[in-house]
Design an enzyme around this catalytic site. Structure first.
Site, PDB file in Angstrom:
ATOM      1  N   HIS A   1      20.900   8.870 -13.362  1.00  0.00           N
ATOM      2  CA  HIS A   1      20.861   9.469 -12.104  1.00  0.00           C
ATOM      3  C   HIS A   1      20.069   8.751 -10.881  1.00  0.00           C
ATOM      4  CE1 HIS A   1      20.379  12.992  -9.139  1.00  0.00           C
ATOM      5  NE2 HIS A   1      21.463  12.228  -8.659  1.00  0.00           N
TER       6      HIS A   1
ATOM      7  N   SER B   1      25.026  13.380 -10.993  1.00  0.00           N
ATOM      8  CA  SER B   1      23.814  14.479 -10.361  1.00  0.00           C
ATOM      9  C   SER B   1      23.690  15.916 -10.912  1.00  0.00           C
ATOM     10  CB  SER B   1      23.705  14.400  -8.968  1.00  0.00           C
ATOM     11  OG  SER B   1      24.908  14.845  -8.334  1.00  0.00           O
TER      12      SER B   1
ATOM     13  N   ASN C   1      17.887  17.652  -8.724  1.00  0.00           N
ATOM     14  CA  ASN C   1      19.014  18.828  -8.023  1.00  0.00           C
ATOM     15  C   ASN C   1      18.918  20.070  -8.585  1.00  0.00           C
ATOM     16  OD1 ASN C   1      20.085  16.924  -6.355  1.00  0.00           O
ATOM     17  ND2 ASN C   1      21.523  16.352  -7.944  1.00  0.00           N
TER      18      ASN C   1
ATOM     19  N   GLU D   1      16.555   9.336 -12.689  1.00  0.00           N
ATOM     20  CA  GLU D   1      16.744  10.377 -13.802  1.00  0.00           C
ATOM     21  C   GLU D   1      17.335   9.558 -15.199  1.00  0.00           C
ATOM     22  OE1 GLU D   1      16.241  14.876 -12.253  1.00  0.00           O
ATOM     23  OE2 GLU D   1      18.246  13.798 -11.756  1.00  0.00           O
TER      24      GLU D   1
END
Length: 292
Positions: free
Chosen positions: A141, A120, A191, A153
């Site tokens: 991800h 991540s 994130n 992602e």
């Protein structure tokens, strides 16, 4: 350019069992690896429980559930990935552990196999360079919980081939997910935005601006978030939150990403959120109770 049919997944935890579940449900043959039979049993039990819930809600037939489960094989031996077309690493968010895994994985793979990491936040370029096939390596991800969340992602490393990206993108669409492309910067898109917000919520608690309950209620009702940031941190795992903040702080060298000392303390205490029964909430009773 051969299509991906057989998928390997490394790690039967929260993310790994979710990836195995959606891949098998989409018709792929899956091999799920973990270090112990116990971890694999736990992972399979979670998949069964999640599918039983879907059957109960009428979203899945018993036949489809049985067919999906029959497509998942488990193993503790890397050699069983010999005929996999793509192996997705979904281990702990720790670069040293991931590199160790790739060292064990690469020698057993066929030359045409692809590798993806579900990291991540860690550099895809750096992880790819630790394998024998950086051109066939990329970031993939998934969001937690994998069976429910629509987004994946996709991150190219500097060496990732266009063919690798296209094949993996095509496979993500087959899983019924929505791929978005992100550049290889620390923490990618989700994130990079989400974790500093969670970290700021922890600072808000640390500085006494609001209690756990008032912070979560304020964001739920004031910003229309489905979960408060501290409740979400507990759900993600406070150790994961801290690891991502370290990646942002180290990778971008900006003090705005400094992890809150309270987050550090909670992780040191082993209060990691839901998975340990205590984080910003205490989960040992019938209902979660705020701890501050």
């Amino acid at each position: 350019m051969s299509a991906i049919q057989k998928i390997g997944v490394i790690g039967a935890g929260q993310m790994g069992n979710g990836i195995a579940h959606v891949a098998a449900a989409a018709g792929f043959d899956v091999i799920l690896l973990d270090v112990s039979d116990e971890a694999l049993k736990k992972g399979l039990a979670t998949i069964e429980k999640n599918m039983a819930r879907q059957v109960q809600k009428g979203k899945l037939s018993e036949e489809d559930k049985a067919a999906t489960l029959s497509r998942i094989k488990t193993t503790t031996a890397y050699a069983d990935f010999g005929d996999s077309d793509l192996v997705i690493e979904a281990a702990t968010e720790d670069e040293a552990i991931k590199r160790k895994i790739f060292n064990l994985l690469c020698p057993v793979l066929k030359p045409s196999a692809y590798i993806a990491s579900n990291t991540s936040s860690i550099s895809i370029t750096r992880l790819g360079a630790s394998t024998d096939r950086p051109g066939k390596f990329m970031g993939m991800h998934f969001m937690n919980p994998v069976p429910v969340m629509q987004l994946v992602e996709l991150i190219r490393g500097i060496a990732t081939d266009e063919e690798t990206f296209s094949l993996v993108r095509e496979m993500v669409v087959k899983l019924g997910k929505k791929p978005v492309s992100a550049e290889d910067f620390p923490a990618f898109i989700v994130n990079r935005i989400l974790l500093p917000m969670i970290n700021e919520a922890v600072y808000t608690l640390y500085e006494g601006v609001g209690s756990v309950e008032s912070i979560d209620t304020a964001l739920k009702l004031g910003a229309n978030h489905p979960m408060g940031p501290l409740e979400l941190a507990d759900f993600i795992g406070l150790d994961t939150c801290l690891a991502i903040m370290h990646v942002l702080h180290d990778g971008l060298a900006d003090t705005k990403y400094r992890p809150c000392p309270l987050l550090v303390k909670y992780v040191e205490a082993g209060w990691l959120g839901r998975k340990t029964g205590r984080g910003f909430y205490d989960y040992t009773g019938e209902k979660p109770v705020p701890t501050r």
